[in-house]
Write an enzyme that holds these catalytic residues in place. Structure first.
Site, PDB file in Angstrom:
ATOM      1  N   LYS A 258      35.715  19.524  53.961  1.00 18.81           N
ATOM      2  CA  LYS A 258      36.981  19.792  53.253  1.00 18.81           C
ATOM      3  C   LYS A 258      38.010  18.695  53.510  1.00 18.81           C
ATOM      4  CE  LYS A 258      39.728  20.876  56.881  1.00 18.81           C
ATOM      5  NZ  LYS A 258      40.792  19.989  57.334  1.00 18.81           N
TER       6      LYS A 258
ATOM      7  N   ASP B  68      39.354  27.081  59.610  1.00 19.88           N
ATOM      8  CA  ASP B  68      38.794  26.538  58.366  1.00 19.88           C
ATOM      9  C   ASP B  68      37.494  27.210  57.941  1.00 19.88           C
ATOM     10  OD1 ASP B  68      40.828  24.581  58.429  1.00 19.88           O
ATOM     11  OD2 ASP B  68      39.587  23.242  59.650  1.00 19.88           O
TER      12      ASP B  68
END
Ligand code: C5P
EC number: 2.7.1.148
Length: 312
Positions: free
Chosen positions: A19, A146
């Site tokens: 990401k 995350d």
């Protein structure tokens, strides 16, 4: 309690993306030391692969281009993920977790969290649990900020510590060049440096900017490039000053935006199309300013099974 119902060779492989934070706004630390965030996560097609195999004993191994320095014991977040799911589901079926790493370690691209998300999906599949997405997200939220996002991928808003997700309207495909640096940055150290640099200045609670939401709705790379924002960038640059030259080089060589990814030190450059991304990758490599360069596009799908369906 389930026990040893699987043949020893049963295995499942899951692919999981890295990401970038397109926007990472950081509030003042709370009593627990964590910082409230308003962030926009964006998954890109740089992948780790995690294979879980039924085994006599719990085990973990790491291979691939980015495997250096990854712990292979119980401290690896992937091992914690498998244990957390097993505990929650009352499963007693040890697995070997084999991680093939292509996501940089300590690079600000959530590599460890990605492996944890992939392990949750792989073990759920191997053990035939059919855990709901909501339950997986709950377990993910307890593992790290995350992990929940990497279950879904795409482009999404994160709040709380980053684990509370909400959809955003995002159009288009974006072309990225990722500049990798030698050595990683410790996420807690970068947050601490952010606090140190802010000193006693009052920091408001983070709120997503209309510019970012508008840019994502438009699908326009130039608008998104202008809206990229990371409150941790100053701290990452303070701890690794050479990154300033990397950002300057990428912008000079034609990127429409450049930003430190998460807590760094990877720098993500946004390009208008495939050709300009290729040109930028070549120019950055030739400049010698970066250790390695990767091209990627986003958004990418979250953790998904690519092989080894459960027999039977
Ligand atoms: O949740 P994760 O394991 O990614 O966080 C790593 C470290 O980063 C935490 O231990 C904390 O020091 C810092 N952090 C923070 N505020 C957040 C997320 C992470 O201070 N919202």
């Amino acid at each position: 309690m389930t026990s040893a119902a699987l043949p020893p060779s049963a295995s499942v492989t899951v692919r999981v993306p890295a990401k970038i934070n397109l926007e990472l706004l950081v509030g003042p630390p709370g009593a627990d030391g964590y910082h409230p965030l308003a962030t926009v996560f964006h998954a890109v097609n740089l992948f780790d692969e995690v294979t879980v195999t039924a085994a006599e004993e719990w085990g973990l191994s790491v291979s691939g281009p980015q495997s250096l320095g990854v712990p292979v014991d119980g401290t690896n977040l992937a091992a914690k993920a498998a244990q957390a799911l097993a505990e929650r589901a009352g499963v007693d079926e040890p697995v070997h977790i084999a991680i093939r790493k292509d996501i940089p370690v300590a690079g600000g691209m959530a590599g460890g969290s990605a492996d944890a998300a992939a392990t949750l999906v792989a073990c759920d599949h191997l053990w035939g649990l059919g855990t709901t997405k909501q339950e997986l997200e709950e377990i993910a939220g307890g593992l790290g900020s995350d992990v929940a996002f990497l279950l879904s991928g795409g482009t999404a808003m994160g709040s709380g510590r980053g684990e509370i997700l909400a959809p955003v309207l995002a159009r288009g495909t974006y072309h990225w060049v990722l500049a990798l640096s030698e050595g990683g940055l410790s996420t807690p150290a970068v947050y601490a440096e952010c606090d140190r640099l802010r000193g006693s200045v009052a920091v408001p609670d983070p709120v997503p900017t209309p510019e970012m939401m508008q840019a994502l709705r438009s699908g326009d790379a130039r608008a998104l490039g202008a809206a990229l924002q990371n409150d941790l960038q100053a701290a990452a640059l303070s701890l690794m000053p050479a990154l300033t030259d990397v950002i300057d080089a990428g912008l000079e060589f034609g990127a429409v935006g450049g930003i430190v990814s998460g807590s760094g030190p990877t720098v993500a450059f946004l390009c208008e199309d495939t050709e300009s991304a290729l040109d930028l990758a070549v120019a950055l490599t030739a400049s010698g300013a970066v250790q390695d360069v990767r091209r990627a596009t986003g958004p990418a799908h979250g953790a998904h099974v690519i092989g080894g369906p459960r027999p039977g």
